[in-house]
Scaffold this active site. Structure first.
Site, short mmCIF file in Angstrom:
data_model
loop_
_atom_site.label_atom_id
_atom_site.label_comp_id
_atom_site.label_asym_id
_atom_site.label_seq_id
_atom_site.Cartn_x
_atom_site.Cartn_y
_atom_site.Cartn_z
CG HIS A 34 -1.69 1.24 1.43
ND1 HIS A 34 -2.80 1.54 0.67
CD2 HIS A 34 -1.53 2.27 2.29
CE1 HIS A 34 -3.29 2.71 1.07
NE2 HIS A 34 -2.53 3.17 2.04
CG HIS A 67 0.38 6.50 0.51
ND1 HIS A 67 -0.48 7.58 0.53
CD2 HIS A 67 -0.16 5.57 1.34
CE1 HIS A 67 -1.50 7.32 1.33
NE2 HIS A 67 -1.34 6.09 1.82
CD GLU A 114 -5.02 6.04 2.36
OE1 GLU A 114 -5.19 5.17 1.48
OE2 GLU A 114 -4.04 6.05 3.12
CB SER A 174 -2.34 -0.15 -2.80
OG SER A 174 -3.32 0.38 -1.91
#
Length: 393
Positions: free
Chosen positions: A222, A227, A267, A286
């Protein structure tokens, strides 16, 4: 006492000034303490004003982030009963070793190196191959621009999990952001406060091999696949930092609103590219399943408006019913700046990248200094424009 801080004194008669915060302290005890200090001639009391609920403590220096090292809310080495790795003693022992390194890490030290096992690399590779088949068609242009650079410079590939130190160095070269290891989930306040310093707390452990396409928590897949690519983009980097700056000293109510803004942007955010919509949120980039779902006709797509977003409820363990779409990161930052004016905070803050400190702007001297800095930048801009005009006449 909730906080104590020292700095070189501006008074030539004293070596240091100390700022001490008391929360819900007995007024008589505070008076007795200051009287004792003055009687012993240990210090000169500059101010003894009670400040009631003015703002929450927040980090002023990069090394203040060290205080977050053990303040995780959940996960890390502790797993819930429904976690895929809960009944796997080998996996739990491995997680414990990785989180212990994060727990011990302090500012300025080398980032922990993890020798990933064949099984961990296989899990990473499974996720990597599945996601990269969708990036060209579903990810935003910024992600697709940076991802090949991460493969060239940081060792991104299906056959190896990049080390945080290598990725962080590349990230710093791009936008000044850096990675910091973390044991597990931090509170929204601590997590967002670090954004003000352009610091992202990243896990290093990986999801359980039995379910490579599912994780109930952030893991290295993730963090590095979702990110990191966007933090390499200057506009997104600035937008993200602004959320962090707005969180410093914010009330609990405003932290909840900012955390919601974070959720629906960093997010699970979408953006427009011409007549198409693309994904830029790490939770989407992700997750193979939600990356397909978010761009389908099943969920609702709504234009990004911070006031609306901040009051929207969201599910944590299910796909989102609604996604917010921004025109651009620059436009989102402008809207966020306007929204931040509604936050209940009696001061403004500025991050100084040279000293790696947050500066509170609430005195005449600080305002004068800030104006001087802006004036110097404007002069530089005028000179640069004049040079450019001269070359293009």
């Amino acid at each position: 006492m909730t906080h104590i801080e020292s700095r070189p004194s501006t008074n030539t008669e004293w070596d240091y000034d100390f700022s001490i915060d008391f929360e819900n302290a007995n007024e008589e005890n505070v008076k007795a303490f200051t009287a004792a200090v003055q009687t012993e001639k240990l210090a000169n009391i500059i101010s003894n004003q009670a400040v009631e609920n003015e703002h929450k403590w927040f980090p002023r220096r990069m090394r203040d982030l060290d205080s977050f090292a053990e303040k995780v809310l959940e996960f890390g080495e502790e797993l819930d009963a429904d976690h895929p790795g809960f009944k796997d003693p080998v996996y739990r022992k491995r997680r414990q070793a990785i989180t212990l390194a994060a727990k011990k890490y302090r500012t300025g030290q080398p980032l922990p190196h993890v020798d990933y096992t064949e099984e961990e690399i296989k899990t990473w590779g499974t996720v990597y191959k599945k996601l990269t088949t969708l990036y060209k068609t579903h990810a935003c242009k910024q992600h697709n621009y940076v991802f090949p650079l991460l493969e060239q410079n940081c060792g991104y590939s299906p056959d190896s999990i990049p080390q945080l130190a290598v990725v962080s160095e590349f990230l710093q070269d791009c936008t000044g952001w850096q990675l910091r290891p973390v044991m597990g989930l931090l509170s929204s306040r601590d997590f967002l406060n670090a954004f003000a310093f352009r610091v992202f707390h990243s896990t290093q452990y990986i999801r359980h091999h039995s379910k490579p396409y599912y994780t109930p928590e952030p893991d290295v897949c993730h963090e590095l696949l979702g990110h990191v690519p966007l933090f390499c983009d200057p506009e997104f980097a600035a937008f993200s930092q602004y959320i962090g700056l707005a969180s410093l000293g914010a009330s609990d109510e405003d932290i909840e609103k900012l955390a919601t803004l974070y959720w629906f942007t960093i997010e699970f955010g979408l953006c427009r590219e011409g007549d198409k919509v693309k994904a830029y949120g790490a939770g989407l980039l992700s997750s193979f399943g939600e990356l397909e779902y978010c761009l389908s006709d099943k969920p609702e797509h709504v234009d990004f408006d911070p006031q609306t977003v901040s009051g929207t409820k969201y599910p944590i363990t299910e796909y989102q019913e609604r996604y917010f779409v921004c025109k651009s990161f620059e436009d989102a930052k402008k809207k966020l700046r306007e929204y931040a004016k509604s936050l209940k905070r009696p001061f403004e803050v500025k991050y100084n990248p040279y000293t790696q400190r947050v500066e509170v702007i609430n005195t005449k001297e600080q305002l004068t200094s800030l104006a001087g800095s802006i004036s110097a930048d404007m002069e530089l801009l005028k000179n640069a424009i004049a040079v450019w005009d001269g070359k293009n006449m």
